[in-house]
Motif scaffolding. Structure first.
Motif, short mmCIF file in Angstrom:
data_model
loop_
_atom_site.label_atom_id
_atom_site.label_comp_id
_atom_site.label_asym_id
_atom_site.label_seq_id
_atom_site.Cartn_x
_atom_site.Cartn_y
_atom_site.Cartn_z
N PHE A 95 5.01 -63.38 91.12
CA PHE A 95 4.63 -62.76 89.85
C PHE A 95 4.16 -61.35 90.18
CE2 PHE A 95 1.09 -61.80 86.95
CZ PHE A 95 1.66 -62.05 85.70
N LEU A 152 2.69 -58.06 88.80
CA LEU A 152 2.07 -57.23 87.77
C LEU A 152 1.40 -56.01 88.42
CD1 LEU A 152 0.99 -56.72 84.87
CD2 LEU A 152 -0.91 -58.24 85.42
N THR A 153 0.54 -56.29 89.41
CA THR A 153 -0.28 -55.23 90.01
C THR A 153 0.57 -54.22 90.76
OG1 THR A 153 -1.96 -56.93 90.28
CG2 THR A 153 -2.34 -54.85 91.41
N GLY A 195 -4.10 -52.52 87.58
CA GLY A 195 -5.09 -53.30 88.32
C GLY A 195 -5.81 -54.08 87.25
N VAL A 196 -7.12 -53.81 87.11
CA VAL A 196 -7.86 -54.42 86.00
C VAL A 196 -7.25 -53.98 84.66
CG1 VAL A 196 -10.08 -54.37 84.81
CG2 VAL A 196 -10.00 -54.68 87.29
N GLU A 197 -6.89 -52.70 84.59
CA GLU A 197 -6.26 -52.19 83.36
C GLU A 197 -4.77 -52.51 83.40
OE1 GLU A 197 -7.88 -51.18 80.95
OE2 GLU A 197 -9.82 -50.65 81.79
N ARG A 219 1.79 -54.28 94.28
CA ARG A 219 0.66 -54.24 95.25
C ARG A 219 0.04 -55.61 95.25
NH1 ARG A 219 -5.10 -51.81 94.57
NH2 ARG A 219 -4.50 -51.81 92.40
N PHE A 220 -0.18 -56.17 96.41
CA PHE A 220 -0.84 -57.49 96.55
C PHE A 220 -0.04 -58.58 95.84
CE2 PHE A 220 -5.08 -54.98 96.04
CZ PHE A 220 -5.06 -54.60 97.36
N THR A 254 1.61 -62.07 95.72
CA THR A 254 1.59 -63.34 96.47
C THR A 254 2.98 -63.97 96.47
OG1 THR A 254 -0.67 -63.63 95.76
CG2 THR A 254 0.39 -65.56 96.68
N LYS A 306 -5.10 -58.85 104.73
CA LYS A 306 -6.17 -59.58 104.03
C LYS A 306 -7.23 -60.11 104.99
CE LYS A 306 -3.23 -62.45 102.38
NZ LYS A 306 -2.61 -63.63 101.79
N LEU A 336 -12.06 -63.63 96.84
CA LEU A 336 -10.73 -63.34 96.30
C LEU A 336 -10.52 -64.09 94.98
CD1 LEU A 336 -7.94 -62.11 96.28
CD2 LEU A 336 -7.15 -63.97 97.73
N GLU A 387 -6.02 -62.46 89.62
CA GLU A 387 -5.77 -62.94 88.25
C GLU A 387 -6.82 -62.41 87.27
OE1 GLU A 387 -4.32 -66.66 87.17
OE2 GLU A 387 -3.33 -67.05 89.07
N ALA A 444 -14.91 -58.40 85.63
CA ALA A 444 -15.05 -57.50 84.47
C ALA A 444 -14.06 -57.90 83.36
CB ALA A 444 -14.81 -56.06 84.89
N ARG A 488 -15.15 -59.07 79.69
CA ARG A 488 -14.66 -58.32 78.54
C ARG A 488 -14.05 -59.28 77.52
NH1 ARG A 488 -10.87 -53.50 80.33
NH2 ARG A 488 -9.50 -55.25 80.64
C1 LIG Z 1 -4.78 -61.53 98.02
C2 LIG Z 1 -4.40 -61.02 96.68
C3 LIG Z 1 -3.35 -61.61 96.01
C4 LIG Z 1 -2.94 -61.10 94.77
N1 LIG Z 1 -1.83 -61.64 94.17
C5 LIG Z 1 -1.29 -61.01 93.08
C6 LIG Z 1 -0.04 -61.43 92.54
O1 LIG Z 1 0.58 -62.39 93.01
N2 LIG Z 1 0.48 -60.72 91.51
C7 LIG Z 1 -0.16 -59.66 90.97
O2 LIG Z 1 0.37 -59.06 90.04
N3 LIG Z 1 -1.37 -59.24 91.44
C8 LIG Z 1 -1.93 -59.88 92.50
N4 LIG Z 1 -3.15 -59.46 93.00
C9 LIG Z 1 -3.81 -58.31 92.40
C10 LIG Z 1 -5.11 -58.66 91.70
O3 LIG Z 1 -4.86 -59.35 90.51
C11 LIG Z 1 -5.87 -57.33 91.47
O4 LIG Z 1 -6.32 -56.91 92.74
C12 LIG Z 1 -7.01 -57.48 90.52
O5 LIG Z 1 -6.56 -57.72 89.22
C13 LIG Z 1 -7.91 -56.23 90.52
O6 LIG Z 1 -7.19 -55.05 90.39
P1 LIG Z 1 -7.54 -53.84 91.38
O7 LIG Z 1 -7.58 -54.39 92.77
O8 LIG Z 1 -6.58 -52.74 91.12
O9 LIG Z 1 -9.01 -53.40 90.98
P2 LIG Z 1 -9.45 -52.17 90.06
O10 LIG Z 1 -8.64 -52.10 88.82
O11 LIG Z 1 -9.46 -50.92 90.89
O12 LIG Z 1 -10.93 -52.57 89.72
C14 LIG Z 1 -12.01 -52.47 90.65
C15 LIG Z 1 -13.31 -52.92 89.96
O13 LIG Z 1 -13.63 -51.90 88.98
C16 LIG Z 1 -14.21 -52.46 87.85
N5 LIG Z 1 -13.39 -52.17 86.67
C17 LIG Z 1 -12.12 -51.70 86.63
N6 LIG Z 1 -11.71 -51.55 85.36
C18 LIG Z 1 -12.73 -51.92 84.59
C19 LIG Z 1 -12.93 -52.00 83.18
N7 LIG Z 1 -12.00 -51.66 82.31
N8 LIG Z 1 -14.11 -52.45 82.72
C20 LIG Z 1 -15.07 -52.79 83.56
N9 LIG Z 1 -14.95 -52.76 84.89
C21 LIG Z 1 -13.80 -52.32 85.40
C22 LIG Z 1 -14.28 -53.94 88.09
O14 LIG Z 1 -15.53 -54.29 88.56
C23 LIG Z 1 -13.23 -54.20 89.16
O15 LIG Z 1 -13.50 -55.36 89.83
C24 LIG Z 1 -3.60 -60.00 94.21
C25 LIG Z 1 -4.70 -59.44 94.87
C26 LIG Z 1 -5.08 -59.92 96.09
C27 LIG Z 1 -6.22 -59.24 96.80
#
Ligand SMILES: Cc1cc2nc3c(=O)[nH]c(=O)nc-3n(C[C@H](O)[C@H](O)[C@H](O)COP(=O)(O)OP(=O)(O)OC[C@H]3O[C@@H](n4cnc5c(N)ncnc54)[C@H](O)[C@@H]3O)c2cc1C
Length: 740
Positions: free
Chosen positions: A157, A159-160, A167-169, A197-198, A200, A243, A489, A494, A498, A502
């Motif tokens: 899957f 998305l990121t 990411g979060v957004e 990015r990241f 699985t 990781k 993690l 997923e 935050a 939200r």
């Molecule tokens: C081992 C691993 C496996 C993964 N597997 C998958 C996968 O299979 N498919 C996939 O698509 N993704 C995957 N991910 C990605 C994962 O879902 C994202 O890392 C996660 O959603 C956070 O996004 P980010 O790392 O960009 O954090 P950021 O968006 O940079 O956020 C960092 C922190 O900032 C704060 N923040 C950011 N935005 C807001 C907001 N609007 N309001 C309040 N606080 C905020 C939060 O505290 C957040 O935790 C994986 C990640 C890891 C580490």
């Protein structure tokens, strides 16, 4: 006041709760198919998975043949096919949320990376499962089924994306789709560019469901597309993520640049005025996907907490055995570190949190099993009425919300007093049932993900610390150090905390949810009247305080006149979301134990009384902890945005007494000065403090509820003492049953 202060002597826990107890608690006592699935998953978890961890399989982030071999173990055990319907090659009929939750729980008991590895294929398939066209479902779900002589096709899957995108957004998509060719009268061919990015499973996935945005005026909005490894173009799996956690799952940063037919748009599309309009944008799909899969992630952390209990008890008991000065039979030999109250009390806290989080997670999983068929039925009924499409459905549901609330209020009424005919009419209406269940699911899912993983990781640190130095070694029984790291993690992927906060800050103010919440307060009081030792009364008081605070915040303003409850004010909405999670987890725990109390006799062979009494004490401990958290959070928010009064407030400290005035009052009514507030002296000076104490006349109700709640904590520590005594007495096996 809790009757537990005067409760007669109770039986103690004889053995750790076994499968018979768990099946009743988590309501699969009549599901033989699920019981078998648990056993086969457990054999993989405690066998090949545990052996690989013990042999150092986690020491590399590369995807090794040994890790890959686990996939075949999953296939053979039925884990891979558990997501599929029988006609697709699966073996479970009906909704599968509870089944997947149990798989995640069993695998994460040993290693959550293995659990993630198994679930990531389901996550990759989920967009197709939830929103795919019938053809897409039939094709890809069947491909994913293990079959004789053929490797199942595995999914990822995506998305990121690399920073600065998703990411979060999740709206900030960098991945693009455009039309490469559109033959006259034929199917358009899309060119998809997606960097992940990241991601699985990316080390071995055969196809990927990827979120992309339109970069072409002939495609509307965003969508998800299915990309296969053999499609023309670049299918670069990318470098492995370095990781620190979940090393038994594969995570990579892929580069995908492929040409695919437009029929790969998940859920299909229509052509309107020469423009491809996907039936679902990427947000609609990921919402449907995550609302189910996040529950299983929450349960991974619950499994870790409960898996920590046995190794901790064994370590504490055996701690001094073998020393010359500690002869067998002496208390120090028999109990070891369990002689120390702090050790057993902290273990009780971990155990209580583990029970509560498992109860919350499995309740959420069961709720989705109930919701899934109701959702289909609701769609059918609305379609018959000519209501189709996201907005039209949304409007139709809003119109019926007041009937859903009417139904919930009737549920809370005495059966003899309600209009039974109307009640039955509402109860059998799938649209009403959907609105009610959906409002609950929209809260329980993010609550499970947020609280189980967030508070779970805090409690895992506690578990590691109770193992002393051993806790942070690779040799730690139960792999507790790894589990502690892994839980972070689970709190992140997923959608990190935050995102869950939200979502909760919106869904928990839905009147349909709040109407149910009011009934739940009443439900807890009723349980408390029969089983006061559960802490249900404490919980009901805490629920009442939370509800009062939430309602107060809807119109309260801060010292600068700014509205307190609004989306951007995370300092208000997020802690209220956290507080609610504590309440929900504790409620689910109490309901599970009450179910066990009713259904257990006859099913539980041995030590039933002691088990129920021990689990009841854990409920009480957890309810008190939840009440404390809720009281702290609510008080901080209710008072924290008020300006503290100052000595300079005019006219000269209107709330203060003059010292002289007080002396006169005292001469008439001796002792009266003890009931007055702040004073100013004849020279105008005051006590050395920030200002007069806060008086907030509009908050009297809050102060009353808070004081009542504090009193409700009576009995909670007596319950903890009893539970701690059980921890000293419970029998455990001579050795941990993994690795096998
Ligand atoms: C081992 C691993 C496996 C993964 N597997 C998958 C996968 O299979 N498919 C996939 O698509 N993704 C995957 N991910 C990605 C994962 O879902 C994202 O890392 C996660 O959603 C956070 O996004 P980010 O790392 O960009 O954090 P950021 O968006 O940079 O956020 C960092 C922190 O900032 C704060 N923040 C950011 N935005 C807001 C907001 N609007 N309001 C309040 N606080 C905020 C939060 O505290 C957040 O935790 C994986 C990640 C890891 C580490």
């Amino acid at each position: 006041m809790s009757a537990s202060t005067s409760a007669p002597r109770r039986e103690h826990l004889q053995t750790l709760p076994g499968d018979d107890v768990r099946q009743v608690l988590w309501r699969f006592e009549d599901r033989y198919d699920l019981q078998m699935l648990v056993q086969s998953t457990r054999a993989v978890a405690r066998g090949p998975v545990a052996r690989l961890v013990a042999q150092g399989g986690r020491h590399t982030h590369d995807w090794t043949p040994e890790k890959h071999a686990l996939l075949e173990e999953f296939d053979a055990a039925g884990i891979t096919a558990a997501y599929l319907d029988p006609e697709e090659g699966g073996f479970l009929e009906g909704p599968k949320n509870l089944a997947l939750a149990l798989i995640a729980f069993e695998l994460a008991w040993v290693d959550a990376g293995a659990a993630t590895c198994s679930l990531a294929t389901h996550l990759g398939l989920a967009p197709i499962h939830e929103r795919g066209t019938p053809e897409q479902r039939r094709h890809y779900m069947s491909l994913a089924a293990p079959a004789p002589g053929r490797q199942p096709r595995r999914a990822a899957f995506a998305l990121t994306e690399p920073i600065p995108y998703v990411g979060v957004e999740t709206g900030l998509l960098g991945g693009k789709v455009r039309i490469a060719e559109w033959p006259e009268g034929g199917e358009p061919i899309l060119e998809v560019n997606k960097r992940g990015r990241f991601i699985t499973n990316m080390a071995f996935a055969n196809f990927v469901t990827a979120a992309v945005d339109s970069a072409d005026p002939r495609i509307k909005g965003s969508c998800m597309v299915i990309l296969e490894e053999d499609d023309p173009g670049i299918f670069d799996r990318g470098t492995p993520t370095r990781k620190l956690v979940h090393q038994l799952s594969a995570t990579n940063d892929p580069v995908l640049q492929l040409r695919v037919p437009a029929s790969r748009i998940v859920g299909g599309y229509t052509v309107q005025d020469g423009v491809i309009v996907p039936n679902y944008d990427h947000s609609a799909i990921i919402e449907a996907v995550f609302r189910r899969t996040r529950v299983t992630v929450g349960l991974m952390t619950s499994a870790k907490l409960l898996s920590a209990i046995e190794p901790l008890i064994r370590y504490h008991r055996d701690r001094f055995r073998g020393a010359e000065a500690v002869p067998p039979g002496s208390p120090r030999y028999e109990l070891g570190l369990q002689q120390k109250e702090d050790v057993t009390h902290r273990l009780v806290d971990i155990w209580a949190a583990g029970e509560a989080s498992a109860s919350l997670g499995f309740a959420a999983a069961r709720l989705f099993d109930e919701l899934d068929p109701v959702e289909r039925e609701k769609d059918r009924v609305l379609a018959e009425q000519g209501v189709r499409g996201g907005l039209a459905v949304h409007k139709a549901m809003r119109k019926r919300q007041h009937e859903a609330i009417e139904f919930i209020e009737m549920q809370g009424h005495n059966q003899a007093l309600r209009n039974e005919e109307r009640y039955r009419q509402l109860a059998s209406d799938p649209v009403i049932r959907y609105i009610v269940l959906d409002a609950q699911a929209n809260v329980l899912c993010p609550a499970t993900k947020l609280w189980n993983t967030g508070h779970g990781s805090v409690m895992m640190r506690e578990a590691v610390s109770l193992m002393g130095g051993y806790g942070i070694t690779e040799d730690c029984p139960g792999f507790l150090g790894y589990k502690w790291m892994d839980s972070q993690l689970e709190a992140t992927y997923e959608g990190p905390e935050a995102v869950q906060r939200r979502q909760l800050s919106v869904t928990m103010t839905n009147e349909v949810f709040l109407a149910q919440f009011r009934n739940w307060i009443h439900e807890m009081r009723q349980i408390a009247s029969v089983e006061p030792g559960t802490g249900a009364c404490t919980l009901a008081s805490a629920m009442h305080l939370w509800l009062w605070t939430l309602e107060h915040l809807q119109h309260a303003r801060d010292a600068q006149g700014q509205k307190l409850y609004q989306a951007s004010r995370h300092g208000v909405t997020f802690p209220m979301a956290d507080a609610l999670c504590w309440l929900l987890a504790s409620r689910c725990q109490i309901l599970d134990v009450e179910h066990l109390r009713r259904e257990g006799p006859g099913r539980i062979q041995q030590g039933f009384e002691g088990t129920v009494q021990f689990l009841t004490d854990l409920c009480h401990v957890q309810a008190a902890r939840a009440a404390g958290e809720v009281a702290r959070i609510c008080s901080e928010i209710v008072y924290g945005y008020l300006r503290h009064p100052s000595w300079d407030d005019s006219p000269q400290c209107s709330t203060c007494f003059a010292e002289l005035e007080l002396r006169q009052i005292e001469s008439v009514v001796p002792g009266a000065s003890g009931f007055t507030g702040d004073i100013y002296r004849e020279d105008g000076s005051h006590d050395t403090k920030a200002g007069p104490c806060v008086r907030a006349p509009g908050l009297n109700d809050f102060a009353r509820l808070r004081a009542k709640l504090d009193g409700c904590l009576a009995g909670a520590l007596l319950a903890k003492d009893r539970a701690a005594e059980s921890v000293q007495k419970v029998m455990i096996p001579a050795a941990l049953d993994y690795p096998q």
